[in-house]
Scaffold this active site. Structure first.
Site, mmCIF file in Angstrom:
data_model
loop_
_atom_site.group_PDB
_atom_site.id
_atom_site.type_symbol
_atom_site.label_atom_id
_atom_site.label_comp_id
_atom_site.label_asym_id
_atom_site.label_seq_id
_atom_site.Cartn_x
_atom_site.Cartn_y
_atom_site.Cartn_z
ATOM 1 N N TYR A 122 0.826 -1.211 0.000
ATOM 2 C CA TYR A 122 0.000 0.000 0.000
ATOM 3 C C TYR A 122 0.861 1.261 0.000
ATOM 4 O O TYR A 122 0.453 2.299 -0.501
ATOM 5 C CB TYR A 122 -0.907 0.025 1.231
ATOM 6 C CG TYR A 122 -2.238 -0.658 1.059
ATOM 7 C CD1 TYR A 122 -2.323 -1.936 0.539
ATOM 8 C CD2 TYR A 122 -3.412 -0.007 1.423
ATOM 9 C CE1 TYR A 122 -3.549 -2.558 0.398
ATOM 10 C CE2 TYR A 122 -4.645 -0.628 1.289
ATOM 11 C CZ TYR A 122 -4.704 -1.908 0.775
ATOM 12 O OH TYR A 122 -5.925 -2.516 0.639
ATOM 13 N N LYS A 178 3.448 -15.333 1.918
ATOM 14 C CA LYS A 178 3.620 -16.022 0.632
ATOM 15 C C LYS A 178 5.116 -16.307 0.483
ATOM 16 O O LYS A 178 5.761 -15.911 -0.500
ATOM 17 C CB LYS A 178 3.064 -15.134 -0.498
ATOM 18 C CG LYS A 178 2.959 -15.813 -1.847
ATOM 19 C CD LYS A 178 1.886 -16.887 -1.936
ATOM 20 C CE LYS A 178 1.960 -17.603 -3.269
ATOM 21 N NZ LYS A 178 1.023 -18.756 -3.362
ATOM 22 N N ASP A 189 -2.748 -18.178 0.037
ATOM 23 C CA ASP A 189 -3.776 -18.854 -0.771
ATOM 24 C C ASP A 189 -4.436 -19.969 0.039
ATOM 25 O O ASP A 189 -5.659 -20.120 0.062
ATOM 26 C CB ASP A 189 -3.201 -19.376 -2.098
ATOM 27 C CG ASP A 189 -1.907 -20.163 -1.940
ATOM 28 O OD1 ASP A 189 -1.314 -20.162 -0.831
ATOM 29 O OD2 ASP A 189 -1.481 -20.791 -2.927
ATOM 30 N N ASP A 227 -6.133 -7.090 4.028
ATOM 31 C CA ASP A 227 -7.290 -6.439 3.424
ATOM 32 C C ASP A 227 -8.219 -7.496 2.838
ATOM 33 O O ASP A 227 -9.426 -7.499 3.078
ATOM 34 C CB ASP A 227 -6.810 -5.473 2.325
ATOM 35 C CG ASP A 227 -7.970 -4.786 1.617
ATOM 36 O OD1 ASP A 227 -8.887 -4.324 2.304
ATOM 37 O OD2 ASP A 227 -7.949 -4.729 0.370
ATOM 38 N N ASP A 245 -11.924 -9.322 4.661
ATOM 39 C CA ASP A 245 -13.250 -9.299 4.030
ATOM 40 C C ASP A 245 -13.838 -10.705 3.978
ATOM 41 O O ASP A 245 -15.021 -10.905 4.237
ATOM 42 C CB ASP A 245 -13.161 -8.740 2.599
ATOM 43 C CG ASP A 245 -13.477 -7.247 2.546
ATOM 44 O OD1 ASP A 245 -13.295 -6.573 3.580
ATOM 45 O OD2 ASP A 245 -13.889 -6.759 1.472
HETATM 46 C C1 IPM Z 1 -10.268 -1.383 4.185
HETATM 47 C C2 IPM Z 1 -10.590 -0.718 2.865
HETATM 48 C C3 IPM Z 1 -9.454 0.237 2.548
HETATM 49 C C4 IPM Z 1 -8.199 -0.575 2.383
HETATM 50 C C5 IPM Z 1 -9.699 1.130 1.317
HETATM 51 C C6 IPM Z 1 -10.989 1.909 1.421
HETATM 52 C C7 IPM Z 1 -8.538 2.056 1.072
HETATM 53 O O1 IPM Z 1 -10.766 -1.684 1.891
HETATM 54 O O2 IPM Z 1 -10.163 -0.657 5.193
HETATM 55 O O3 IPM Z 1 -10.161 -2.601 4.217
HETATM 56 O O4 IPM Z 1 -7.931 -1.123 1.301
HETATM 57 O O5 IPM Z 1 -7.452 -0.691 3.356
HETATM 58 MG MG MG Z 2 -10.770 -3.688 2.602
#
Ligand code: IPM
Ligand code: MG
Length: 358
Positions: free
Chosen positions: A141, A191, A223, A247, A251
């Site tokens: 990032y 990885k 993975d 990230d 999710d």
């Molecule tokens: C998160 C979001 C952010 C990230 C975005 C909005 C920049 O997806 O907080 O997970 O990628 O970190």
């Molecule tokens: Mg995110």
């Protein structure tokens, strides 16, 4: 002692859900339990609209002065065509890096009342309680060099995933400390079969592990970790990983619970100062309709009280109040199921306050 909270509602559903969290904080203030001084400031698209920058200088100053920060969400289609430097996401990334909020805690907890919301079989997720510790201020990032540029008549895009030993060590320590307070199981995700940066990551995490002999450390390739999260999530207690892997995996982990609208998060610096926000995004499609679920933001306040403000008992009261509201069958549309009562954002906030009263 008064504690100062920077309130950054942001974009999309951000303002609506943060308003409900503020209701909860006001209630605890009025009751005399807390002495929170709240100050609002724009960030993300709202920052761009107000000051031409996703992270206006005044907002950053407030965030630096505050004891803790509560953030709603940033981003929206209206801002997608802006140059990268002006986009709402830059506001969030700027706060993370300017405040050195390197340790991002993302719990994935399945509320028993919402078990049906998961797309996985009930016995696979019943009682699920995972903590993902995501490195938040390094890796791909923020790595340099990064650019899109012309080479031999075509465009090349590149980013750099890099970590220094000290960056890996501090996030590893953060994760081991959390594992010590939980079930003492830590899985480090990398990885290392392909990437040098992961080889170093694994090396440093293994070294830090010597200081935490009570914690059972394992390593997993990213993975495989994605697969295992879906196959048998309860094998995990705490997971630690670099920024982008975290990230993606967070999710996936959040969705195991079926209700991303319920999950809070904390982003902490080395001194426990933090920024707290719901895991879900700005959901522009439902913004302004009064139907967004404010519970992740309200639970973010609980995390804030626990990790930054040393108010554990108030944190537990908020979490218990959310449990009571769910027990009553009150649901925003995202977690609605048969036999429950569908309510809106403000009603949900009111219901939590009411549960706190009793
Ligand atoms: C998160 C979001 C952010 C990230 C975005 C909005 C920049 O997806 O907080 O997970 O990628 O970190
Ligand atoms: Mg995110």
């Amino acid at each position: 002692m008064t504690q100062k909270i920077a309130i950054l509602p942001g974009d999309g559903i951000g303002p609506e859900i943060v308003a409900e969290a503020v209701k909860v904080m006001n209630f605890l203030n009025n009751e005399g339990t807390l002495k929170l001084e709240m100050e609002h400031a724009p960030v993300g698209g709202a920052g761009y609209d107000a000051a031409g920058e996703p992270l206006p200088a005044a907002t950053l100053k407030l965030a630096k002065q505050a004891d803790a920060i509560l953030l709603g969400a940033v981003g929206g289609p209206k801002y997608d065509t802006l140059p990268r430097e002006k986009r709402p996401e830059k506001g969030l990334l700027g706060l993370r890096s300017e405040l050195t909020l390197f340790s991002n805690l993302r719990p994935a907890i399945l509320y028993p009342q919402l078990a049906e919301a998961s797309s996985l079989k009930h016995d696979l997720v019943a009682g699920l309680d995972i903590m993902i510790v995501r490195e938040l201020t390094g890796g791909i990032y923020f790595g340099k060099p990064r650019a899109i540029e012309q080479r031999n008549g075509e465009r090349y895009g590149y980013n750099t995933m890099c970590y220094g030993e000290s960056e890996i060590e501090r996030i590893a320590r953060s994760a081991f400390e959390i594992a010590m307070k939980r079930n003492k199981k830590l899985c480090s995700v990398d990885k290392a079969n392909v990437l040098e940066v992961s080889e170093l990551w694994r090396d440093v995490v293994t070294r830090v592990a010597k200081d935490y002999p009570a914690v059972q450390l394992s390593h997993m390739y990213v993975d495989n970790a994605a697969m295992q999260l879906v196959k048998w999530p309860k094998q995990f207690d705490v997971m630690v990983t670099e920024n982008m892997f975290g990230d993606i995996l967070s999710d996936a982990a959040a969705m195991l619970t079926g209700s991303i609208g319920m999950l809070p998060s904390a982003s902490l610096d080395a001194n426990g100062k933090g920024m707290y926000e719901p895991i879900h995004g700005s959901a522009p499609d439902i913004a302004g309709k009064g139907i967004a679920n404010p519970l992740a933001t309200i639970l973010s306040v609980a995390m804030m009280l626990r990790y930054s403000l040393n108010q554990e008992s108030a944190a537990r009261r908020i979490e218990a109040a959310v449990g009571i509201v769910l027990d009553k069958g009150l649901r925003t549309p995202d977690i609605m199921s048969e036999g429950c009562k569908k309510i809106g954002t403000a009603e949900m906030g009111d219901a939590v306050v009411k549960a706190l009263q009793n």
